[in-house]
Design an enzyme around this catalytic site. Structure first.
Site, mmCIF file in Angstrom:
data_model
loop_
_atom_site.group_PDB
_atom_site.id
_atom_site.type_symbol
_atom_site.label_atom_id
_atom_site.label_comp_id
_atom_site.label_asym_id
_atom_site.label_seq_id
_atom_site.Cartn_x
_atom_site.Cartn_y
_atom_site.Cartn_z
ATOM 1 N N CYS A 1 3.327 -4.545 6.489
ATOM 2 C CA CYS A 1 3.117 -4.449 5.043
ATOM 3 C C CYS A 1 4.353 -3.868 4.357
ATOM 4 O O CYS A 1 5.283 -3.411 5.003
ATOM 5 C CB CYS A 1 1.927 -3.540 4.755
ATOM 6 S SG CYS A 1 0.361 -4.155 5.419
ATOM 7 N N HIS B 1 0.834 -1.199 0.000
ATOM 8 C CA HIS B 1 0.000 0.000 0.000
ATOM 9 C C HIS B 1 0.866 1.245 0.000
ATOM 10 O O HIS B 1 2.101 1.163 0.031
ATOM 11 C CB HIS B 1 -0.983 -0.007 1.175
ATOM 12 C CG HIS B 1 -0.351 -0.008 2.534
ATOM 13 N ND1 HIS B 1 0.228 1.109 3.091
ATOM 14 C CD2 HIS B 1 -0.221 -0.999 3.449
ATOM 15 C CE1 HIS B 1 0.686 0.814 4.302
ATOM 16 N NE2 HIS B 1 0.431 -0.465 4.533
#
Length: 166
Positions: free
Chosen positions: A140, A128
């Site tokens: 992430c 992201h």
């Protein structure tokens, strides 16, 4: 490795002959990933989906799915829908996919602990947008928005993200 693989290196994310600066989990890169440890898991992870905010950006790929106002991601380790997309109302621990900030305007979903999640092994390993250069994630891989969009337009279901042990 194939030319279509994304590879996490100490310099950034290597893909398509370029290296894109990125950030990883605040817990570093870890072999034995656990829910809440903030680590980016070592391994070969495959792209299994892509989500985007249609009120903010155009579809990044023909197969991307819009994020709706009720879309959530379950991080409720003991639940049968752990590490799955769910819809509100949802009474268990979760993360909203439709955030006020732009972090999840474009989300590439990886197959970490998916589809048959093992309780406590960790959820929601996405690619992201980053908050800013060097600001870590909860596990992430995060990139500059234009780099993320460029990568999203060139990948497909099954593209691999390789995270080697350091």
């Amino acid at each position: 490795m194939t030319p279509s693989d994304m590879v996490l290196t100490p310099r950034g994310l290597r893909f398509g002959g370029l290296v894109y600066p990125c950030t990883i989990g605040k817990g570093g890169i870890y072999q034995d990933k656990r829910e809440g440890d903030g680590a980016t898991p070592v391994g070969v992870h495959r792209v299994v989906g892509m989500l985007y905010r249609p009120d903010r950006i155009p579809a990044p790929a023909p197969w991307a799915i819009p994020i709706g106002p009720r879309d959530l991601w379950s991080d409720a380790s003991g639940q049968p829908d752990y590490n799955q997309q769910v819809c509100a109302p949802y009474d268990h621990s979760h993360e909203s996919l439709r955030r006020a900030d732009p972090l999840y305007d474009l989300v590439i979903i990886l197959d970490w602990n998916w589809p048959d999640a093992v309780a406590g092994r960790g959820s929601a390993i996405f690619m992201h947008r980053w908050r800013r250069p060097g600001y870590p994630t909860e596990g992430c891989v995060a990139l500059r928005p234009d780099h993320l969009a460029r990568i999203a337009a060139r990948i497909r279901i099954g593209t691999r993200l390789i995270v080697p042990a350091r």
